[in-house]
Design a protein around this motif. Sequence first.
Motif, PDB file in Angstrom:
ATOM      1  N   ASP A 223      93.202   3.705 -18.819  1.00  0.00           N
ATOM      2  CA  ASP A 223      91.944   4.202 -18.792  1.00  0.00           C
ATOM      3  C   ASP A 223      91.169   4.561 -20.029  1.00  0.00           C
TER       4      ASP A 223
ATOM      5  N   LEU B 213      87.421   4.592 -19.912  1.00  0.00           N
ATOM      6  CA  LEU B 213      86.696   5.836 -19.382  1.00  0.00           C
ATOM      7  C   LEU B 213      86.488   6.879 -20.368  1.00  0.00           C
ATOM      8  N   ARG B 214      87.353   7.086 -21.291  1.00  0.00           N
ATOM      9  CA  ARG B 214      87.079   7.820 -22.567  1.00  0.00           C
ATOM     10  C   ARG B 214      85.979   7.384 -23.366  1.00  0.00           C
TER      11      ARG B 214
ATOM     12  N   LEU C  60      83.623   5.448 -22.400  1.00  0.00           N
ATOM     13  CA  LEU C  60      82.426   5.421 -21.606  1.00  0.00           C
ATOM     14  C   LEU C  60      81.835   7.135 -21.672  1.00  0.00           C
ATOM     15  N   GLN C  61      82.783   8.036 -21.309  1.00  0.00           N
ATOM     16  CA  GLN C  61      82.268   9.391 -21.437  1.00  0.00           C
ATOM     17  C   GLN C  61      81.804   9.807 -22.955  1.00  0.00           C
ATOM     18  N   ALA C  62      82.293   9.221 -23.839  1.00  0.00           N
ATOM     19  CA  ALA C  62      81.777   9.874 -25.174  1.00  0.00           C
ATOM     20  C   ALA C  62      81.628   8.494 -26.130  1.00  0.00           C
TER      21      ALA C  62
ATOM     22  N   ARG D 226      83.243   6.913 -30.367  1.00  0.00           N
ATOM     23  CA  ARG D 226      84.296   5.709 -29.887  1.00  0.00           C
ATOM     24  C   ARG D 226      84.999   5.308 -31.410  1.00  0.00           C
TER      25      ARG D 226
ATOM     26  N   PRO E 220      83.139   6.308 -12.072  1.00  0.00           N
ATOM     27  CA  PRO E 220      83.676   7.715 -11.810  1.00  0.00           C
ATOM     28  C   PRO E 220      83.043   8.063 -10.749  1.00  0.00           C
TER      29      PRO E 220
ATOM     30  N   ALA F 276      84.727  14.518  -9.644  1.00  0.00           N
ATOM     31  CA  ALA F 276      85.983  13.630 -10.462  1.00  0.00           C
ATOM     32  C   ALA F 276      87.339  14.343  -9.571  1.00  0.00           C
TER      33      ALA F 276
ATOM     34  N   VAL G 167      77.355   0.684 -15.115  1.00  0.00           N
ATOM     35  CA  VAL G 167      78.779   1.355 -15.779  1.00  0.00           C
ATOM     36  C   VAL G 167      79.787   0.360 -15.980  1.00  0.00           C
TER      37      VAL G 167
ATOM     38  N   ASP H 214      95.719   8.067 -20.237  1.00  0.00           N
ATOM     39  CA  ASP H 214      94.182   8.280 -19.908  1.00  0.00           C
ATOM     40  C   ASP H 214      93.598   8.513 -18.481  1.00  0.00           C
TER      41      ASP H 214
END
Length: 352
Positions: free
Chosen positions: A11, A14-15, A17-19, A23, A56, A60, A91, A304
């Motif tokens: 995943d 997803l990390r 996407l969130q920050a 990257r 997400p 969560a 997303v 992750d």
Amino acid sequence: MVWKVFDGHNDILLRLLQAPERREAIWLTGEGKGHLDLPRMQASGFAAGFFAIYIPSPVAHDAPDYMALMDSPPYALPLPELIGAEEAQPVAHAMAAHLLWMERSSQGAFKVCRTLAEVKACLDTGVIAGILHMEGAEAIDEGLEALQAFHALGLRSLGPVWSRPTIFGHGVPFCFPGTPDTGPGLTEAGKRLVRECNRLGIMIDLSHLNEAGFDDVAALSDAPLVATHSNAWAITPSSRNLTDRQLSVIRDSRGMVGLNFATVFLREDGRQSPDMGWDPILRHLDHLLERLGEDHVGFGSDFDGATLPEGIGDVTGLPNLTAAMEAHGYGGALMKKLTCDNWVGLLERTWK
């Protein structure tokens, strides 16, 4: 020995996407946070894997209150609400774009693969192979037009559901103790989705799908049955794990199960705690091998996306895991199958 590992699920998207502003640190520089980054993967034998698009939920499943419940079984978390395609598609496109950026930024060390020949070439040359997967088909519309677009982007593996309903079927809740027999099967749209994935050569992932949906896929699909990151219900009676009957159906289809490293699906007590030895992992592997045979078991880490045993910790723990497997008595030929070759064989039987 550092074994070459083909992993069924992670995943990291997803990390990203969130920050997204971080990257480069998340992927390129080896920041030491999360479970994966390019330098740690290269150092640990991570050779190939499925990289998941995951939408997400507003609340969560790893929120603190839920995490506390999952460390004090019994528990039964409520299923999140359905997320529609209009909300999910932006997303999903962003996460697919992150995977393509990972390829561009890696300076040839990582490649998004769309064919078996590309995967094999990466394994032969030391380039990490990435396969685009969708964990839950929220971003696919009922008419399946979006499926064609994501296939063109590189989508080669899809799970009709995560642990919430979609227009295609029903997921299992996070429940311990519990069974995967939790509701109705595929919708008519879900049955069309299975047929179209078969036509396109997109692998169908049964992890997170409830038992009735599992049986519907088994009846409809002309491809091997696959659970990319699931474990044995006979060892850990979580609703997310596979019963012996389901394992037999997968075996008879010449399919595949990837061992999930998540503690809640490994520990016999169903707890979230990472404080555990190798015995639960080896018991699950032994059981999967007994039920499926040595050509149909591999890894599906959930890097992750889960709490991992302390002996693994992150991707750098893969050599610790393989050393424990060797000490348990798994010989070289079996290790080669479990760590990599079985996933390659599954793709040979699945992709068109």
